[in-house]
Write a protein that holds these residues in place. Structure first.
Motif, PDB file in Angstrom:
ATOM      1  N   SER A  62      -3.003  -2.187  -5.898  1.00 44.24           N
ATOM      2  CA  SER A  62      -3.169  -2.374  -4.457  1.00 44.24           C
ATOM      3  C   SER A  62      -3.404  -3.847  -4.118  1.00 44.24           C
ATOM      4  CB  SER A  62      -4.347  -1.540  -3.942  1.00 44.24           C
ATOM      5  OG  SER A  62      -4.147  -0.168  -4.235  1.00 44.24           O
ATOM      6  N   PRO A 109      -9.046   0.776  -2.303  1.00 45.80           N
ATOM      7  CA  PRO A 109      -7.914   1.708  -2.418  1.00 45.80           C
ATOM      8  C   PRO A 109      -8.352   3.176  -2.462  1.00 45.80           C
ATOM      9  CG  PRO A 109      -8.388   0.792  -4.560  1.00 45.80           C
ATOM     10  CD  PRO A 109      -9.358   0.145  -3.606  1.00 45.80           C
ATOM     11  N   ALA A 159      -5.810   2.149  -9.391  1.00 44.57           N
ATOM     12  CA  ALA A 159      -5.464   1.968  -7.977  1.00 44.57           C
ATOM     13  C   ALA A 159      -5.718   0.538  -7.527  1.00 44.57           C
ATOM     14  CB  ALA A 159      -6.274   2.943  -7.131  1.00 44.57           C
ATOM     15  N   ARG A 160      -6.824  -0.033  -7.974  1.00 49.70           N
ATOM     16  CA  ARG A 160      -7.170  -1.400  -7.577  1.00 49.70           C
ATOM     17  C   ARG A 160      -6.164  -2.407  -8.128  1.00 49.70           C
ATOM     18  NH1 ARG A 160     -12.070  -0.999  -9.246  1.00 49.70           N
ATOM     19  NH2 ARG A 160     -12.854  -0.029  -7.351  1.00 49.70           N
ATOM     20  N   ALA A 164      -5.179   5.610  -2.831  1.00 49.05           N
ATOM     21  CA  ALA A 164      -4.579   5.378  -4.148  1.00 49.05           C
ATOM     22  C   ALA A 164      -5.485   5.874  -5.263  1.00 49.05           C
ATOM     23  CB  ALA A 164      -4.283   3.886  -4.325  1.00 49.05           C
ATOM     24  N   ILE A 183       0.838  -1.204   0.000  1.00 50.52           N
ATOM     25  CA  ILE A 183       0.000   0.000   0.000  1.00 50.52           C
ATOM     26  C   ILE A 183       0.874   1.255   0.000  1.00 50.52           C
ATOM     27  CG2 ILE A 183      -1.642   1.350   1.361  1.00 50.52           C
ATOM     28  CD1 ILE A 183      -2.879  -1.279   2.274  1.00 50.52           C
ATOM     29  N   ASN A 238       1.115   4.011  -3.050  1.00 51.37           N
ATOM     30  CA  ASN A 238       0.842   5.435  -2.828  1.00 51.37           C
ATOM     31  C   ASN A 238       2.048   6.297  -3.173  1.00 51.37           C
ATOM     32  OD1 ASN A 238      -1.719   4.766  -1.967  1.00 51.37           O
ATOM     33  ND2 ASN A 238      -1.222   4.865   0.217  1.00 51.37           N
TER      34      ASN A 238
END
Length: 338
Positions: free
Chosen positions: A277, A283, A273-274, A286, A15, A19
């Motif tokens: 992550s 997320p 983002a998914r 993110a 994570i 980020n």
């Protein structure tokens, strides 16, 4: 150290790494946007201006023209993406984003009504939030017992969005040309005519919305399972869904008040983002970072692709995002929101 502890450490590291990568992407897009354009400003000169120095022409270009635009783009992108991520999770459907279910168009119609002077004296941000809330309530009501689940909610939203878009066009064709020109940025999605008051309202709303989203994060994680599993895990479904929808409506309305209905950001950014992550986590951070980076980069592309003419950022995001939407419909990802 137990295997579970090691798994949690690995999850946190992923994570944090995700980020960090997205923060670097946002900074790179912002630096390029501040540097490139009709008047090129070397990166060294950009740093000088940001630290209080630099030439007069460079200070004018950065402070008056580009920096406010970058900040507005980052804020709107983050707001759209965070709203999209929360709505996808609540509806358990990757297509349940503010743009697709008509919230963007309804917010635009209400904002335009205040700009063209149809006996409405409320400021565009407040009108946009009102329009977003109205569209969500109607779509929710038309979905019946299914609520936000299933395709009935999305189909209802598509119809509401189409009606709102038609109303916007009718308003623009029945007002003076100056009023129509003032409202035009809200119809295509543009950062060119941003309002400082609307941007400030968005910044405050995004801070509040992000705080609420993070507080709801653990509960949103459980919404990826069935209702019975989520309830057994202690999740208060109605409360979590209600607060999440309110947060998404607020973020969408305020973002539309700044940039208009910029499509596909709420769809693409959570997907990116998914994919970066760990599974099982929504997320939120993110998604916001990816949306901010995507919006700033799209706005830069719009300024450069036909320079000195400018392509509205909403058209750029539509060009980039539409093929991806088709791909989602043709080949759903196994890691999508259930």
């Amino acid at each position: 150290m137990s295997a579970m502890t090691l798994s949690r450490l690995s999850e946190r590291q992923r994570i944090l790494s995700t980020n960090l990568v997205l923060v670097l992407a946002l900074l790179a897009a912002a630096a390029a946007s501040l540097s490139l354009g009709t008047v090129a400003v070397p990166l060294g000169a950009v740093l000088e201006v940001l630290t209080g120095g630099g030439e007069t022409i460079h200070r004018f270009v950065i402070h008056e023209l580009r920096l406010p635009r970058v900040l507005s783009g980052a804020l709107t992108g983050a707001a759209f993406a965070l709203a999209g991520c929360m709505m996808q999770t609540v509806a358990r459907n990757r297509l349940a984003t503010p743009g697709i279910i008509g919230i963007d168009n309804a917010a635009t119609a209400f904002a335009v009504s205040s700009v063209v002077g149809l006996s409405v004296s409320i400021a565009p941000p407040a009108m946009a939030v009102t329009g977003a809330a109205f569209a969500t309530a109607v779509a929710f009501g038309l979905a019946g017992a299914n609520g936000t689940r299933g395709y009935r909610f999305i189909i209802a939203g598509l119809g509401i969005g189409a009606i709102a878009g038609a109303i916007t066009q009718v308003m623009l064709t029945h007002v003076a040309i100056d009023a129509a020109n003032a409202a035009f940025p809200w119809t295509v999605g543009s950062l060119n005519a941003r309002s400082q008051a609307a941007t400030l309202a968005l910044a405050i709303g995004l801070a509040a919305g992000y705080g609420l989203a993070i507080a709801l994060g653990p509960s949103l994680d459980t919404l990826q399972f069935s209702d019975s599993v989520a309830i057994n895990l202690g999740t208060r479904l109605k409360r979590v869904r209600g607060l999440s929808l309110c947060c998404a409506v607020l973020l969408t309305g305020l973002a539309v008040a700044v940039a208009g209905p910029v499509g596909m950001v709420a769809l693409l950014a959570p997907e990116v983002a998914r994919s970066l992550s760990p599974p099982g986590k929504v997320p939120l951070t993110a998604s916001a970072l990816a949306g901010a980076a995507f919006m700033v980069a799209a706005d830069l592309a719009g300024r450069l692709v036909l320079s000195p003419l400018e392509v509205p950022v909403g058209l750029i995001t539509a060009i980039v995002g539409s093929p991806y939407l088709i791909w989602i419909l043709v080949k759903p990802s196994p890691r999508s929101t259930p």
